[in-house]
Design a protein around this motif. Structure first.
Motif, mmCIF file in Angstrom:
data_model
loop_
_atom_site.group_PDB
_atom_site.id
_atom_site.type_symbol
_atom_site.label_atom_id
_atom_site.label_comp_id
_atom_site.label_asym_id
_atom_site.label_seq_id
_atom_site.Cartn_x
_atom_site.Cartn_y
_atom_site.Cartn_z
ATOM 1 N N TYR A 84 -3.745 -6.279 -8.597
ATOM 2 C CA TYR A 84 -2.459 -5.976 -9.229
ATOM 3 C C TYR A 84 -2.265 -6.853 -10.459
ATOM 4 C CZ TYR A 84 -1.312 -3.804 -4.742
ATOM 5 O OH TYR A 84 -1.315 -3.016 -3.618
ATOM 6 N N GLU B 288 2.400 1.772 -3.380
ATOM 7 C CA GLU B 288 1.390 2.316 -4.290
ATOM 8 C C GLU B 288 1.235 3.822 -4.050
ATOM 9 O OE1 GLU B 288 -3.328 1.808 -5.447
ATOM 10 O OE2 GLU B 288 -2.409 0.334 -4.115
ATOM 11 N N ARG C 131 0.839 -1.203 0.000
ATOM 12 C CA ARG C 131 0.000 0.000 0.000
ATOM 13 C C ARG C 131 0.876 1.255 0.000
ATOM 14 N NH1 ARG C 131 -3.104 -3.633 3.149
ATOM 15 N NH2 ARG C 131 -2.111 -2.960 5.077
ATOM 16 N N THR D 152 1.266 0.153 -9.155
ATOM 17 C CA THR D 152 -0.113 0.602 -9.330
ATOM 18 C C THR D 152 -1.058 -0.581 -9.156
ATOM 19 O OG1 THR D 152 -0.012 0.254 -11.708
ATOM 20 C CG2 THR D 152 0.483 2.472 -10.916
ATOM 21 N N ALA D 153 -2.263 -0.272 -8.772
ATOM 22 C CA ALA D 153 -3.302 -1.282 -8.615
ATOM 23 C C ALA D 153 -4.602 -0.701 -9.145
ATOM 24 C CB ALA D 153 -3.458 -1.660 -7.144
ATOM 25 N N ARG E 235 -7.967 -3.945 -3.832
ATOM 26 C CA ARG E 235 -6.879 -3.752 -4.797
ATOM 27 C C ARG E 235 -6.683 -5.010 -5.630
ATOM 28 N NH1 ARG E 235 -5.367 -0.658 -0.444
ATOM 29 N NH2 ARG E 235 -4.218 1.251 -0.930
ATOM 30 N N VAL F 257 3.510 -6.697 -11.594
ATOM 31 C CA VAL F 257 3.934 -6.009 -10.373
ATOM 32 C C VAL F 257 5.004 -6.828 -9.645
ATOM 33 C CG1 VAL F 257 2.249 -6.934 -8.708
ATOM 34 C CG2 VAL F 257 3.098 -4.603 -8.446
#
Length: 155
Positions: free
Chosen positions: A41, A24, A21, A30-31, A39, A45
């Motif tokens: 992904y 991000e 988190r 990014t999610a 979230r 990632v």
């Protein structure tokens, strides 16, 4: 697109959900969000997280890592070629750290870089704790081995 939950990414990467988190929030990963706000992904990632971990092991700050990742084309994870190009610039930094660690190892029996745990033993190197005037911590530790806390953007 195959997507992974935060738990799956954490299990696969070894990165705690709280760190994911935070990464991000810092723009390292990014999610997307489900309608319920969870979230998700993209599988790529995992490669970005491996890149982050490797760069941290070199000693790069998250700010430096973000700058490196921002130099890549958007929407794709780092490739082997990307890693080779970016890591080439880190070789001098590693050589400096290796040299500093070697000097630290060789001086461990006599000095801690003056933090100072023993003013009586260090009376010759650090009389009257003169290193304290330069601030807290091991002031004579080589800069390559000092971890500078990140500057907060809060405020």
């Amino acid at each position: 697109m195959e997507s992974l939950t935060i738990g799956q990414v954490s299990a696969r990467s070894g990165v705690a959900p709280s760190a994911l988190r935070y990464y991000e929030q810092q723009g390292l990963v990014t999610a997307t969000r489900t309608p319920g706000g969870a979230r998700r992904y993209h599988r790529s990632v995992l490669r970005r997280l491996a890149f982050v971990r490797a760069a941290q092991n070199v000693g790069l700050s998250l700010t430096e890592i973000k700058a490196a990742l921002d130099s890549l084309p958007p929407g794709r994870p780092p490739t082997v070629k990307d890693w080779a190009r970016l890591s080439e610039g880190w070789r001098d930094r590693l050589d400096e750290q290796i040299g500093a660690l070697t000097r630290l190892r060789d001086g461990l029996t006599s000095c801690i870089g003056c933090g100072c745990l023993s003013l009586t033993t260090c009376a010759l190197s650090n009389p009257s704790d003169v290193a304290a005037r330069e601030g807290a911590g091991a002031r004579w530790l080589p800069p390559a081995l000092r971890r500078v806390p990140p500057v907060s953007n809060a405020g």
